[in-house]
Every structure is written in C-alpha cells, then in structure tokens.
Motif scaffolding. Structure first.
Motif, short mmCIF file in Angstrom:
data_model
loop_
_atom_site.label_atom_id
_atom_site.label_comp_id
_atom_site.label_asym_id
_atom_site.label_seq_id
_atom_site.Cartn_x
_atom_site.Cartn_y
_atom_site.Cartn_z
N SER A 164 0.83 -1.21 0.00
CA SER A 164 0.00 0.00 0.00
C SER A 164 0.86 1.25 0.00
O SER A 164 0.57 2.24 -0.70
CB SER A 164 -0.93 0.00 1.22
N ILE A 165 1.93 1.23 0.80
CA ILE A 165 2.80 2.40 0.88
C ILE A 165 3.53 2.65 -0.43
O ILE A 165 3.58 3.77 -0.94
CB ILE A 165 3.79 2.23 2.04
N THR A 166 4.11 1.59 -1.00
CA THR A 166 4.84 1.76 -2.26
C THR A 166 3.88 2.11 -3.40
O THR A 166 4.24 2.86 -4.31
CB THR A 166 5.62 0.49 -2.59
N SER A 167 2.67 1.57 -3.37
CA SER A 167 1.68 1.96 -4.37
C SER A 167 1.33 3.43 -4.25
O SER A 167 1.17 4.13 -5.26
CB SER A 167 0.42 1.11 -4.21
N LEU A 205 4.02 5.35 -5.93
CA LEU A 205 4.01 5.25 -7.39
C LEU A 205 2.84 6.00 -8.02
O LEU A 205 3.00 6.68 -9.03
CB LEU A 205 3.96 3.77 -7.79
N ILE A 206 1.66 5.89 -7.40
CA ILE A 206 0.51 6.61 -7.95
C ILE A 206 0.73 8.11 -7.85
O ILE A 206 0.38 8.88 -8.75
CB ILE A 206 -0.77 6.19 -7.20
N GLY A 207 1.32 8.56 -6.76
CA GLY A 207 1.60 9.98 -6.59
C GLY A 207 2.96 10.39 -7.09
O GLY A 207 3.50 11.41 -6.63
N ASP A 248 3.98 11.72 -9.85
CA ASP A 248 3.95 13.09 -10.38
C ASP A 248 3.25 13.97 -9.34
O ASP A 248 2.13 14.45 -9.55
CB ASP A 248 3.20 13.11 -11.72
N HIS A 249 3.92 14.20 -8.22
CA HIS A 249 3.28 14.80 -7.05
C HIS A 249 2.98 16.28 -7.23
O HIS A 249 2.30 16.88 -6.39
CB HIS A 249 4.16 14.61 -5.82
N GLU A 250 3.44 16.88 -8.30
CA GLU A 250 3.13 18.29 -8.52
C GLU A 250 1.70 18.48 -9.03
O GLU A 250 1.18 19.60 -9.00
CB GLU A 250 4.13 18.89 -9.51
N ARG A 251 1.07 17.42 -9.50
CA ARG A 251 -0.31 17.51 -9.96
C ARG A 251 -1.27 17.12 -8.84
O ARG A 251 -1.09 16.10 -8.17
CB ARG A 251 -0.54 16.59 -11.17
N ALA A 252 -2.29 17.93 -8.64
CA ALA A 252 -3.25 17.68 -7.56
C ALA A 252 -3.98 16.35 -7.78
O ALA A 252 -4.27 15.63 -6.81
CB ALA A 252 -4.26 18.83 -7.48
N ALA A 253 -4.28 16.01 -9.03
CA ALA A 253 -5.00 14.76 -9.31
C ALA A 253 -4.18 13.55 -8.87
O ALA A 253 -4.73 12.57 -8.33
CB ALA A 253 -5.33 14.67 -10.79
N ALA A 254 -2.87 13.59 -9.10
CA ALA A 254 -2.02 12.47 -8.70
C ALA A 254 -1.95 12.35 -7.18
O ALA A 254 -2.02 11.24 -6.62
CB ALA A 254 -0.62 12.64 -9.28
N SER A 292 -5.33 10.94 -5.94
CA SER A 292 -5.47 9.51 -6.25
C SER A 292 -4.59 8.66 -5.34
O SER A 292 -5.01 7.59 -4.88
CB SER A 292 -5.12 9.26 -7.71
N ALA A 293 -3.38 9.12 -5.09
CA ALA A 293 -2.47 8.38 -4.21
C ALA A 293 -3.04 8.30 -2.80
O ALA A 293 -3.01 7.25 -2.15
CB ALA A 293 -1.10 9.04 -4.19
N LEU A 294 -3.57 9.42 -2.32
CA LEU A 294 -4.17 9.43 -0.98
C LEU A 294 -5.37 8.51 -0.92
O LEU A 294 -5.56 7.77 0.05
CB LEU A 294 -4.58 10.86 -0.61
N GLN A 295 -6.20 8.53 -1.95
CA GLN A 295 -7.38 7.67 -1.97
C GLN A 295 -6.98 6.20 -1.91
O GLN A 295 -7.56 5.41 -1.15
CB GLN A 295 -8.20 7.94 -3.22
N ALA A 296 -5.99 5.82 -2.72
CA ALA A 296 -5.54 4.43 -2.71
C ALA A 296 -4.98 4.03 -1.36
O ALA A 296 -5.25 2.93 -0.84
CB ALA A 296 -4.49 4.22 -3.81
N LEU A 297 -4.22 4.93 -0.74
CA LEU A 297 -3.62 4.62 0.55
C LEU A 297 -4.68 4.48 1.63
O LEU A 297 -4.63 3.56 2.46
CB LEU A 297 -2.62 5.71 0.93
#
Length: 797
Positions: free
Chosen positions: A153-156, A159-161, A163-169, A172-177
C-alpha cells in the motif's frame, strides 16, 4: 533456520532469502545507476527480478510433483513468530508472475521514462513494490504477511503519486492509501482472530484448520474482517473507485501494480484461505454476490470510457470481480476456472496496458476518438495488441479461451442461482471482448488521424514487454498440457487443498460452454459495432444515477476531517485546568466504578490495638498538614504545607522498618517542594483565588472522589491474601544470583536495573530543570499580560 517437506541444503534457504530481497537491493541501487547510465540502467536493474524468476522457476518440478517448500528463520520463539516462506502451486505461480512480468516492466520503464529527471526515483519505487508484493505471496507467517501487505500500500501510494506536482495524482495516491490501508487494518484484526481461534501463526498450518474455523462462533467475524482487507486491495464494489483513479500514475505502474500484481493480492489471499474459510454459506453468498456485482459495474463503466488506460482499468475491476465470484462459487470447475483466468489475465492485461503506454508515448494521446490508422506506423505494437485482445476476448488457441470455457463449465447449471451467475458472466465477458478490441483496433485501423506527436514504432525497451506477454498467451494456450502440468494443476490443487488435475485443451469441445462462448463473442461483436451508442447510453445512465463511490470518498474524507476538528476543539480547549480536571475525573471513575459495579468494596477496617503515642502524633501531624494546605492564603504557603503529608508518610515508613523507602520519600518530597516553589517564584500570581463557587465545588468533589477512590482501593488491596511468591523469589535468589545481602538494594540495582536507570534519568532531568530555573534572570518568558488577570490565572494553573 528451518526447512520442511522438501529436504534442502543449507544454501537453498539462503538463496531463496536473497531472491526475496534482490528487488529491494536493486531499488537501493536504482537512483545511482540511473544517474550514471540513464535508460541503459534498466538492463542491469532487470537482472535482479530475472535472477529471482530463474530461482523460483527451479522449484517447478518439485511443486508439480505435489511437494511444498518452506523455510525461514525463527524470530521470537515464545510468540511463535518467524520470518518464513511457503511455496506451493499458488504462491509459486504468483512469484513467477511478479518476478517475470516485473523483469519486463523494469525494461519497459527504462524506455518509457527515458530522459525523465526522476527516472531513478521511479525505478526505485517500482522495485520496492516488487519486493513487497513478492513478500506477500510467499509469506507463511501472519506477521510477515501483514508487514508486506501494508508495504504494498505504501509503495503503491508513492508510485501513484509519482507526479506529485499535480493535484490529481496526489488525490489519487491518498485515496488508494486510505482505502487499501484501511483494509489492511481489517486484515490485521482478521489475522488476530484466526490466530486466537486456531493457535497457529502460519498460513501453511492454517489451511488445515478448516473444520475448526468453520465451527467457531467467531468464524463470521473473522471472515468479514479478512474480506475487508481482500475487497479493498482487489477493488471490489464499493471499494473500486481507487483503481481507475490510480491511472494517474505512469503507464508502467498501471501495467504492473494495477493489472498483474497488487490488485490480485486480495484474490491471492482469498484463494490461499479457501481451504480454511471456504465451503460455508457465508463464503458462497458474499463472494459471488460482490464479485458478480463488481464484474457488471466494471464492464459497464469500461465501455463508457474513451481513454485507453481507463478502459483497461475498469475491465481490470471487472476481471477481479469475476475472479472473486469464481473463488466463492462452490462447483467442481470453479477453482480451476479462477486459476486459468488469473494467469491469462496477467498476461493479456499487462500486454494491453503496455500497448496503451506505447500509443500514448509515441502518438501523444490515449484518447481513442483522437487516434486511428497507426497500424502502418506501429506494426509490431499493433500485432501485440491484437494477440493480447484475442486472449482477453477468449478466442480459440489462446489461454484466455481455456479460461472462458472453464468459467462456463463451472457456472452453468439448471438452478436459478447458476442461471443468474452464468448470465452475468456471459454479459460481462461479452463487454470485456468489446473493450479489448476497442483498445486493440480503434487506435490502429481506419483512416489516419493527426496525433499530437508524429507516431512511429516504439524502441526495443518498450516493445519487449507487450510482445513477450502477448505471445505467451498464445504459446500457453497451444502448449496447454505443459502449462497445466507445471502451473494450472499445482495452483488449482493448492487452492482446493487436494489434488485437482486440469486437462482442458484448446481443441473446442461441443457442449454448453462452447455455445456460451459463441454467444459471448457474438455479444461482444455486436457491442463493438454499437460502441458509440452504448457510450451515450451509459453517459445518460451515470448522469441519472448521480455521484458514485468516488465522490462518496471525498465526502467521507471531508466529513472525517470536520468531525476530527470538532472533537479537537472539544477535548483540546487549550486550558490546562480543563485537562487536569478531566484527568482526575477519569482517575476517580476508574477507581470507584469497578468497586461499586462488581461489589468489590472493602470491609470497614477495625482500629488497631496498641497504637503508640508517637504514632498518633504522626497521624495528627499529617492531618494538620491537610488543614494548613486548605487554609493557606498563597500558593507558595500551600506548596510548603503540602510537604508535611509527604514527610509524615516518610516517618511512618521509617517507624515500620523501611528506611530505604523513607529516605526515597524524603528526597521526593524535598525535590517536589523545591521545584514547585522555584516555579511559583517565577510566576506573577494573584493573591486571591478567582475561581467561582461552582468551579470550587467541582474541584472539591473531584478531589474527594479521587481521595476516596485511592483509599478504598488500598483498603481492598490490603484485605486480600498476600501472595508470597515474589517475596520468596527475591529472598531465595538475591544472594545466589546477584551476590547481595541487602534484598532491597539487589532488587533496585539488579532485578530492576533498567527501571532504576530510568528513575535516575528522571532525577537528573529534574535537577537540570532546577538549575535552569535558578539561573533564570527576569520573568519575561513566563510573564503573563499585565492587564489580563484571567490569562494570568490560566498560566498560573
């Protein structure tokens, strides 16, 4: 180190351990290698998962012969905790998929991320995830399983986030976590239940405890908690929203994490626990229901999309639902169908995601409405896409065809339940056929469409992965007997907990499954022909339904934040007096409530005979100290008077033969009075007590309740029988073990040495605080506002 079932040399467990950690070691080296070699570093980094793949492939003959391989290292024997692994047909197949596809993904990432300034960081994250996922599927101990489960979960999240400069990324990363991490906590609770129900902490032992688990009154609770972990990780409705949003990650992440590996972790655990938790009404109702619902929702949402990755993401949700449905469907061929489809899905979905990434990378867009005619510019990519789509569509000669035939053989029947789930499977597979060929044909055939970038064939690093996986889907179908011998049969046998031979071949057999396959293909072709109209219908339907689970997640998260803020404002008012009052109220409740509720009040003590005059004097002195505290007009006088009780207690200790305890009490009281007095001299205090009558009455009530609670508790404790075992132990062993005649000193220095060290540290810190107070000059740091008596009193408190 321990081995089981298979007799191994000492080097085998060490080599297995090395292969488990190789991806993690490669992750550490990735940033350095990438900084020096650029995209070429992918060839070197890919050697780590490739070596692990070769090592695990070496176990295929033993596993195919019906053996299992276990090994590991004892960690905490008293709690039966170990770092141990367990390889059978199920875990070995997953290990081969993770390391084999992982090797291709590392190469693909080298080409896809070429020139990216953070390519080293990306490869580091992808290899970390690979090591975490590998740990999940080979773990034997519960602790090891949970550790790696949460690490995925942490590594995902990373990876999902990416491109952390984009709010959408970031969103999405927070939602998955949040979703998968919350499910991980459910899994932890479920594993604790299973541990307490069976007394074992290894999966290899748990799978033989099925009868015990199914008869336990806690079975349903344990099942629901485990399903919570599996459903969130494998994106089952209503926890599916995180997976399409995870497409914000670069395409190699989508191809690996959210098609071939991570999202199948939940399915893996359901298959692993099938012998222990399966074959019950709850299992056979919950899994097919949620699996079938997820299958339908995933396929219907897939045909609505025009983004290549989103189409594949929603079909992944549908495929996971189908796998869960089959795992819970109690029929002779259900497990075999699930096993075949899992392997086929890993091959064709990984290939199709890589194809989508190549199209995006080389043409500049993933929107199917803006693509067309790329087959001439990208012939190899087009061929790989068609081969993978043919397997996903279940066409003959491909491994996906075997899976689809077995699915219909498992589900088809004459009762209403079988008819319902067969219809769901036919409709779901038909729409997945449509989605597969939409991805494989729409961008490549038809008139040439101008794309944002000049399209051309991808470099070798990008092509190796999709071509190999697409061809493997065909080779595994043609050489099905070999695939069944080394993969399908051992895997199905592990899931069922008994030998299950898999014999289905690519030669079509006349019967109901073949007829349903023809219906599926016809339905898929019809839906492909009317794809544009179906998109419009689904768009209107979704608009009529309104917000779904994705929007519900935002509402739930914002509501959680608001509730947390409200609770914080209530319990964290910022006033020290409120905290102290609440603390002492809780102490009083903890002391008094159990005694009154459970009838544990002490008997009224009798006045002892033969009390000496000087003993009466000590008690009178303590009482005088209480009166002095209550009548003190300043807090400084109250502090000094408060020391009278402590000194009186110390004298009582001295009179009853405890000089060491009396000396400690003298020291504590002296330090307390000195420290408090020094603090008070640095504060500007009011001469009078500004508390209103109500506050004073509350404080008096709380103080009396705490005093009464401690008095009753001590009386009840002293009226119980005295347990001599600890006293006898210290008397017997102080001289023998610690070589000390003074039992008290031996206890403090030897038996309680660490505790004593901590007490010494506290005294030292206290002394340093006193020194700091003595050296302070001026009161500006602690001085309250001159014109605000309320603030002054609050700081004083």
């Amino acid at each position: 180190m321990h081995d089981a079932t298979r007799k191994q040399g000492a080097e085998v467990p060490v080599m297995t351990l090395l292969c488990l950690f190789l991806p993690l070691l490669a992750a550490i080296a990735a940033p350095v290698l990438t900084a020096r070699l650029g995209a070429a570093s992918a060839w070197i980094l890919a050697l780590a998962p490739a070596f692990s793949f070769v090592h695990f492939a070496g176990f295929l003959p033993e596993i195919a012969a019906g053996e299992v391989v276990t090994g590991g290292y004892i960690w905490v024997p008293s709690f039966n905790l170990s770092f141990s692994w367990f390889l059978d047909g199920l875990s070995l197949t997953f290990a081969l998929l993770i390391t084999g596809i992982g090797t291709l993904i590392v190469l693909y990432s080298g080409g896809y991320m070429k020139g990216h300034p953070q390519q080293g960081r990306f490869l580091c994250f992808i290899l970390l995830f690979m090591g975490a996922m590998l740990g999940v599927v080979v773990s034997d101990s519960f602790l090891m399983l949970f550790f790696y489960w949460e690490l995925t979960s942490i590594t995902s999240f990373l990876l999902i986030g990416f491109d952390h400069e984009r709010a959408a990324a970031r969103r999405s990363a927070l939602q998955a976590l949040v979703i998968t991490g919350g499910g991980g906590l459910c899994l932890l609770a479920g594993l604790i239940f299973l541990w307490n129900m069976t007394g074992v902490t290894q999966l290899s032992l748990l799978i033989h405890q099925g009868d015990l688990l199914r008869q336990s009154p806690y079975y349903l609770m344990a099942l629901l908690l485990v399903l919570g972990g599996c459903f969130t990780k494998s994106a089952q409705f209503p926890f599916h929203a995180w997976l399409p949003n995870a497409m914000e990650a670069p395409t190699p992440v989508s191809a690996y994490l959210h098609s071939a590996t991570m999202v199948k972790a939940g399915v893996y655990l359901l298959m692993r626990l099938h012998p222990a938790l399966g074959h019950t009404p709850a299992w056979e109702i919950l899994l097919p229901f949620f699996g079938g619902l997820t299958l339908m929702i995933g396929t219907l949402l897939a045909i609505r999309q025009t983004d290549l990755k989103l189409v594949l993401a929603y079909t992944t949700i549908a495929s996971l639902g189908l796998l869960v449905l089959l795992t819970g469907f109690d029929s002779p061929h259900a497990v075999t169908a699930a096993v075949l489809y899992l392997v086929a899905h890993s091959l064709f979905k990984g290939a199709l995601f890589m194809v989508a990434g190549i199209v995006d990378h080389e043409a500049g867009t993933r929107d199917m409405t803006r693509l067309g005619g790329l087959s001439r510019a990208m012939p190899v990519t087009f061929a790989a896409a068609v081969l993978a789509a043919a397997s996903m569509g279940g066409l003959p000669l491909f491994f996906g065809f075997l899976a689809k035939e077995e699915i219909y053989a498992a589900l088809a029947g004459g009762n209403a339940r079988a008819i319902l789930f067969t219809a769901v499977a036919v409709l779901g597979n038909g729409l997945m056929f449509t989605a597969a060929f939409a991805v494989a044909l729409k961008p490549f055939i038809g008139p040439k469409v101008e794309t944002p970038k000049h399209a051309h064939e991808a470099p070798a690093l990008l092509l190796i992965g999709p071509v190999v996986l697409a061809v493997l889907g065909l080779v595994a179908g043609v050489a099905s007997s070999l695939a069944h011998a080394y993969v399908s049969t051992p895997m199905a046998s592990a899931v069922e907990g008994r030998p299950v031979p898999v014999t289905i071949s690519t030669v079509p057999h006349l019967g109901l499954p073949l007829l349903l396959s023809v219906v599926t293909v016809a339905l898929g072709v019809l839906a492909y022909w009317q794809l544009a109209r179906l998109r419009e219908v689904m768009a209107r339907l979704l608009e009529a339904i309104g917000p779904g689970p994705d929007r519900a997640f935002d509402h739930a998260l914002s509501g959680l934040v608001r509730v947390a803020a409200l609770i914080t404002r209530i319990v964290q008012s910022g006033r020290l007096e409120v905290y102290i009052t609440a603390t002492f109220i809780l102490i009083a409740v903890v002391l008094l409530a159990p005694m009154f509720v459970y009838g544990e009040l002490p008997a009224w003590p009798t006045w002892p005979k033969g009390v000496m005059l000087h003993e009466y004097a000590i008690f009178l002195l303590a009482g005088a100290g209480v009166i002095a505290v209550l009548r003190a007009r300043t807090r400084l006088n109250a502090i000094v008077s408060l020391g009278i009780q402590g000194f009186a207690v110390a004298v009582i200790f001295l009179l009853f033969g405890a000089p060491d305890l009396a000396f400690t009490q003298f020291m504590v009281e002296t330090l307390s009075v000195v420290i408090l007095a020094l603090v008070m001299t640095r504060l500007r205090l009011l001469d009078s007590d500004p508390r209103p009558l109500g506050q004073m009455l509350l404080d008096v009530a709380v103080a009396l309740a705490c005093g009464l609670g401690f008095a009753l508790f001590l009386l009840r404790t002293t009226q119980g029988p005295f347990d001599q075992r600890l006293t006898e132990f210290f008397n017997a062993y102080s001289k023998v073990i610690a070589h000390g005649a003074n039992v008290v000193n031996v206890i403090i220095v030897d038996f309680r040495g660490t505790d004593t060290l901590g007490e010494i540290a506290v005294v030292m810190i206290t002394g340093l605080a006193i020194l700091a107070l003595i050296r302070m000059r001026g009161t500006s740091a602690l001085k309250p506002a001159d014109n605000n008596p309320d603030e002054a009193e609050g700081r004083e408190a």
